[in-house]
Write an enzyme that holds these catalytic residues in place. Structure first.
Site, short mmCIF file in Angstrom:
data_model
loop_
_atom_site.label_atom_id
_atom_site.label_comp_id
_atom_site.label_asym_id
_atom_site.label_seq_id
_atom_site.Cartn_x
_atom_site.Cartn_y
_atom_site.Cartn_z
N ARG A 171 0.83 -1.22 0.00
CA ARG A 171 0.00 0.00 0.00
C ARG A 171 0.87 1.27 0.00
O ARG A 171 0.53 2.28 0.62
CB ARG A 171 -0.95 0.04 1.21
CG ARG A 171 -1.82 -1.17 1.38
CD ARG A 171 -2.94 -1.25 0.35
NE ARG A 171 -3.88 -2.28 0.72
CZ ARG A 171 -3.84 -3.55 0.27
NH1 ARG A 171 -2.89 -3.93 -0.60
NH2 ARG A 171 -4.72 -4.44 0.66
N SER A 245 -10.55 0.44 3.81
CA SER A 245 -9.74 0.20 5.02
C SER A 245 -9.08 1.51 5.44
O SER A 245 -8.39 2.14 4.65
CB SER A 245 -8.64 -0.82 4.73
OG SER A 245 -9.21 -1.98 4.21
N GLU A 347 -3.96 4.21 6.37
CA GLU A 347 -3.77 3.98 4.93
C GLU A 347 -4.36 5.14 4.12
O GLU A 347 -3.82 5.55 3.09
CB GLU A 347 -4.47 2.67 4.55
CG GLU A 347 -4.38 2.35 3.07
CD GLU A 347 -5.05 1.02 2.73
OE1 GLU A 347 -4.73 0.00 3.37
OE2 GLU A 347 -5.88 1.02 1.80
P1 FAD Z 1 -8.31 9.70 -4.56
O1 FAD Z 1 -8.97 9.39 -3.26
O2 FAD Z 1 -8.95 10.68 -5.45
O3 FAD Z 1 -6.81 10.11 -4.26
C1 FAD Z 1 -6.03 9.38 -3.36
C2 FAD Z 1 -4.64 10.03 -3.30
O4 FAD Z 1 -4.01 9.89 -4.57
C3 FAD Z 1 -4.70 11.53 -3.03
O5 FAD Z 1 -3.57 11.87 -2.25
C4 FAD Z 1 -4.60 12.16 -4.41
O6 FAD Z 1 -4.04 13.45 -4.39
C5 FAD Z 1 -3.70 11.16 -5.12
N1 FAD Z 1 -3.99 11.05 -6.56
C6 FAD Z 1 -5.18 10.71 -7.13
N2 FAD Z 1 -5.06 10.71 -8.46
C7 FAD Z 1 -3.79 11.06 -8.74
C8 FAD Z 1 -3.06 11.28 -9.95
N3 FAD Z 1 -3.62 11.13 -11.15
N4 FAD Z 1 -1.77 11.67 -9.87
C9 FAD Z 1 -1.17 11.84 -8.64
N5 FAD Z 1 -1.81 11.66 -7.47
C10 FAD Z 1 -3.10 11.28 -7.52
N6 FAD Z 1 -7.80 0.22 -1.96
C11 FAD Z 1 -7.07 -0.90 -2.18
O7 FAD Z 1 -5.86 -0.83 -2.37
N7 FAD Z 1 -7.65 -2.13 -2.19
C12 FAD Z 1 -8.98 -2.31 -2.00
O8 FAD Z 1 -9.46 -3.43 -2.03
C13 FAD Z 1 -9.78 -1.14 -1.75
N8 FAD Z 1 -11.10 -1.26 -1.50
C14 FAD Z 1 -11.85 -0.15 -1.22
C15 FAD Z 1 -13.22 -0.30 -0.95
C16 FAD Z 1 -13.99 0.81 -0.69
C17 FAD Z 1 -15.47 0.63 -0.40
C18 FAD Z 1 -13.42 2.10 -0.73
C19 FAD Z 1 -14.26 3.32 -0.50
C20 FAD Z 1 -12.07 2.26 -0.97
C21 FAD Z 1 -11.26 1.13 -1.22
N9 FAD Z 1 -9.89 1.25 -1.47
C22 FAD Z 1 -9.14 0.13 -1.74
C23 FAD Z 1 -9.22 2.56 -1.45
C24 FAD Z 1 -9.31 3.31 -2.80
O9 FAD Z 1 -10.40 2.87 -3.56
C25 FAD Z 1 -8.05 3.15 -3.65
O10 FAD Z 1 -6.93 3.57 -2.91
C26 FAD Z 1 -8.11 3.94 -4.95
O11 FAD Z 1 -6.98 3.66 -5.74
C27 FAD Z 1 -8.22 5.45 -4.75
O12 FAD Z 1 -8.49 6.02 -6.02
P2 FAD Z 1 -9.10 7.46 -6.15
O13 FAD Z 1 -9.08 7.82 -7.61
O14 FAD Z 1 -10.44 7.51 -5.52
O15 FAD Z 1 -8.06 8.32 -5.35
P1 NAP Z 2 -10.45 -10.60 4.87
O1 NAP Z 2 -10.60 -11.58 3.75
O2 NAP Z 2 -11.49 -10.56 5.94
O3 NAP Z 2 -9.02 -10.76 5.53
C1 NAP Z 2 -8.59 -9.91 6.59
C2 NAP Z 2 -7.17 -9.49 6.34
O4 NAP Z 2 -6.34 -10.63 6.36
C3 NAP Z 2 -7.03 -8.85 4.98
O5 NAP Z 2 -6.84 -7.49 5.19
C4 NAP Z 2 -5.88 -9.56 4.31
O6 NAP Z 2 -4.72 -8.75 4.13
C5 NAP Z 2 -5.48 -10.66 5.26
N1 NAP Z 2 -5.58 -11.97 4.59
C6 NAP Z 2 -6.70 -12.73 4.43
N2 NAP Z 2 -6.38 -13.90 3.82
C7 NAP Z 2 -5.05 -13.86 3.58
C8 NAP Z 2 -4.14 -14.76 2.98
N3 NAP Z 2 -4.53 -15.94 2.50
N4 NAP Z 2 -2.84 -14.38 2.88
C9 NAP Z 2 -2.44 -13.20 3.35
N5 NAP Z 2 -3.26 -12.31 3.94
C10 NAP Z 2 -4.55 -12.63 4.06
O7 NAP Z 2 -10.31 -9.12 4.26
P2 NAP Z 2 -11.41 -8.13 3.71
O8 NAP Z 2 -11.42 -6.95 4.59
O9 NAP Z 2 -12.67 -8.83 3.36
O10 NAP Z 2 -10.72 -7.66 2.35
C11 NAP Z 2 -10.48 -8.57 1.31
C12 NAP Z 2 -9.39 -8.03 0.41
O11 NAP Z 2 -9.79 -6.78 -0.15
C13 NAP Z 2 -8.08 -7.78 1.14
O12 NAP Z 2 -7.01 -8.11 0.31
C14 NAP Z 2 -8.12 -6.30 1.43
O13 NAP Z 2 -6.82 -5.73 1.47
C15 NAP Z 2 -8.89 -5.76 0.24
N6 NAP Z 2 -9.63 -4.55 0.66
C16 NAP Z 2 -8.91 -3.41 0.79
C17 NAP Z 2 -9.54 -2.24 1.16
C18 NAP Z 2 -8.75 -0.97 1.23
O14 NAP Z 2 -9.36 0.08 1.35
N7 NAP Z 2 -7.47 -1.00 1.18
C19 NAP Z 2 -10.89 -2.24 1.42
C20 NAP Z 2 -11.58 -3.42 1.31
C21 NAP Z 2 -10.94 -4.59 0.91
P3 NAP Z 2 -4.47 -7.74 2.92
O15 NAP Z 2 -5.35 -6.56 3.20
O16 NAP Z 2 -3.03 -7.42 3.08
O17 NAP Z 2 -4.80 -8.41 1.64
#
Ligand code: FAD
Ligand code: NAP
Length: 351
Positions: A171, A245, A347
């Site tokens: 991340r 998250s 994050e």
């Molecule tokens: P923004 O929120 O608009 O921006 C985020 C940051 O990036 C800001 O600092 C902004 O200035 C910068 N930025 C945006 N665009 C650019 C650009 N073109 N150039 C330079 N900087 C830029 N994330 C995960 O990694 N895994 C997931 O599974 C995941 N699940 C999510 C589920 C939900 C329900 C929600 C709400 C969020 C989730 N996220 C997840 C977080 C988010 O969706 C991601 O991080 C996504 O990539 C953010 O994109 P955005 O365009 O909305 O960024």
């Molecule tokens: P989950 O399946 O309930 O698992 C909880 C956590 O355990 C996750 O965050 C995941 O880490 C870790 N995990 C589960 N199984 C694993 C495996 N086999 N090996 C290594 N790590 C494992 O998680 P969840 O909340 O439903 O999310 C599912 C996936 O979507 C995850 O990968 C999560 O990162 C992603 N997600 C991300 C966001 C975001 O905003 N960043 C939001 C929603 C979902 P990791 O997170 O490192 O994968």
């Protein structure tokens, strides 16, 4: 050429998935690199304090606004998806940074380009995907990343970044750290597999495939499983404000993990293979609370809360300010540290 317009005192409430009501002193969108340059030229002429804040916004799904933006908010609307190359094993696809990420995943599924199926339904834009090396279900953007193009704010030059230039981590990337605020990503090129390499290492995917009685693994069946799981578990920002998250899963040493296991036998950890263990931050948060005997999970203070199904997700029930959510996150961080001596890191990008 599109019409350049810089608007003033624009509400960002609908442009961030937390639904936080803050204002941008100046606001403009751009659809091409040329229009981005023109917006900046116009802003420079109109605004003596040009060096003041410039912030780029994609889908607003990974940001918590705690104050108004006293500068220029730039909404990236560069779209377009095109194939730029191919070799024996890979297809190279370039996408505009303002493309919706999930739309890009659907495009790949439709064309049988493999590698992003586990990343289906992540909100936000293509341009933000390298920012925190988006990841889900065992796959990260770095696994399919080829290169990106970015506009360097200080020089106005276009710069190319390879994967190693991006310094991707869990991340993390150079754009979230050393180069924060220095570049505007305008396009990303992904390297997708012609022959899929399925990753169903996360238990939930296998369970979902079994539940749906899927006998043949395809990129579509895996994407469908991911979409089903995500839709059933995660709060929809259209219904309840959130940014996914809020905290990262912390990584600790195997020794510290063993000590914690002795004290908390239910602790959830995943060995990373480098003498480190990744802890499930959601589990840690669930075990702590505002007072003894009460969990953060489902806790609400005013309109800020910790989601009832996913302790890792902080939510805005309606009128919370960014500071309300931020203060709740601080209380959570502190209580987790007090109980486990593990420091959680946010994050979500705090502005
Ligand atoms: P923004 O929120 O608009 O921006 C985020 C940051 O990036 C800001 O600092 C902004 O200035 C910068 N930025 C945006 N665009 C650019 C650009 N073109 N150039 C330079 N900087 C830029 N994330 C995960 O990694 N895994 C997931 O599974 C995941 N699940 C999510 C589920 C939900 C329900 C929600 C709400 C969020 C989730 N996220 C997840 C977080 C988010 O969706 C991601 O991080 C996504 O990539 C953010 O994109 P955005 O365009 O909305 O960024
Ligand atoms: P989950 O399946 O309930 O698992 C909880 C956590 O355990 C996750 O965050 C995941 O880490 C870790 N995990 C589960 N199984 C694993 C495996 N086999 N090996 C290594 N790590 C494992 O998680 P969840 O909340 O439903 O999310 C599912 C996936 O979507 C995850 O990968 C999560 O990162 C992603 N997600 C991300 C966001 C975001 O905003 N960043 C939001 C929603 C979902 P990791 O997170 O490192 O994968």
């Amino acid at each position: 050429m599109e019409k350049i317009e810089i608007k003033h005192h624009v509400s960002l409430k609908k442009l961030n998935t937390f639904g936080i009501d803050v204002m941008a002193r100046n606001f403009a969108s751009f659809q091409t690199v040329a229009s981005l340059q023109e917006v900046l030229e116009t802003y420079k002429k109109q605004t003596p304090q040009y060096k003041a804040v410039l912030m780029v916004l994609g889908g607003g799904s990974n940001i918590l606004f705690t104050k108004d933006v006293d500068g220029l908010v730039l909404k990236n609307e560069i779209t377009g998806i095109e194939k730029t190359g191919e070799d024996a094993d890979y297809i190279y696809i370039q996408a505009g940074a303002g493309e919706n990420w999930h739309r890009f995943v659907l495009y790949c599924l439709e064309h049988q380009y493999a590698g992003v199926e586990n990343l289906a339904l992540i909100p936000g834009s293509v341009g933000a995907s390298p920012m925190q090396n988006i990841g889900a279900y065992g796959v990260e953007i770095k696994d399919v990343f080829h290169s990106l193009e970015a506009f360097e704010i200080s020089t106005g030059n276009m710069v190319q970044f390879t994967a190693s230039d991006c310094a991707f981590g869990y991340r993390e990337s150079v754009f979230k750290n050393k180069c924060r605020g220095e570049y505007i990503i305008t396009s990303v090129t992904y390297r997708l597999n012609k022959v899929p390499v399925f990753n169903t290492s996360y238990g939930a995917i296998e369970a979902e495939l079994e539940k749906e009685k899927v006998s043949e693994r395809t990129i579509r069946s895996i994407a469908r499983a991911v979409i089903n799981i995500r839709s059933s578990k995660l709060p929809d920002p259209a219904v309840i404000g959130n940014a996914g998250s809020f905290f990262k899963n912390p990584e600790i040493s195997e020794n510290q993990y063993k000590e914690l296991q002795d004290r908390f036998p239910g602790i959830v950890g995943y060995p990373l293979g480098n003498s480190m263990v990744k802890l499930a931050a959601g589990w840690l948060i669930e075990q702590c609370g505002p007072v003894t005997g009460k969990s953060w999970k489902g806790y609400r203070i005013g309109d800020a809360g910790c989601h009832e199904k996913q302790a890792l997700v902080l939510v805005n029930y309606g009128k919370a300010t960014g500071t309300d959510v931020f203060n709740l996150s601080t209380a959570i961080l502190e209580s987790v540290y007090e109980k486990f001596s593990v420091r959680l890191e946010r994050e979500v990008n705090i502005y």
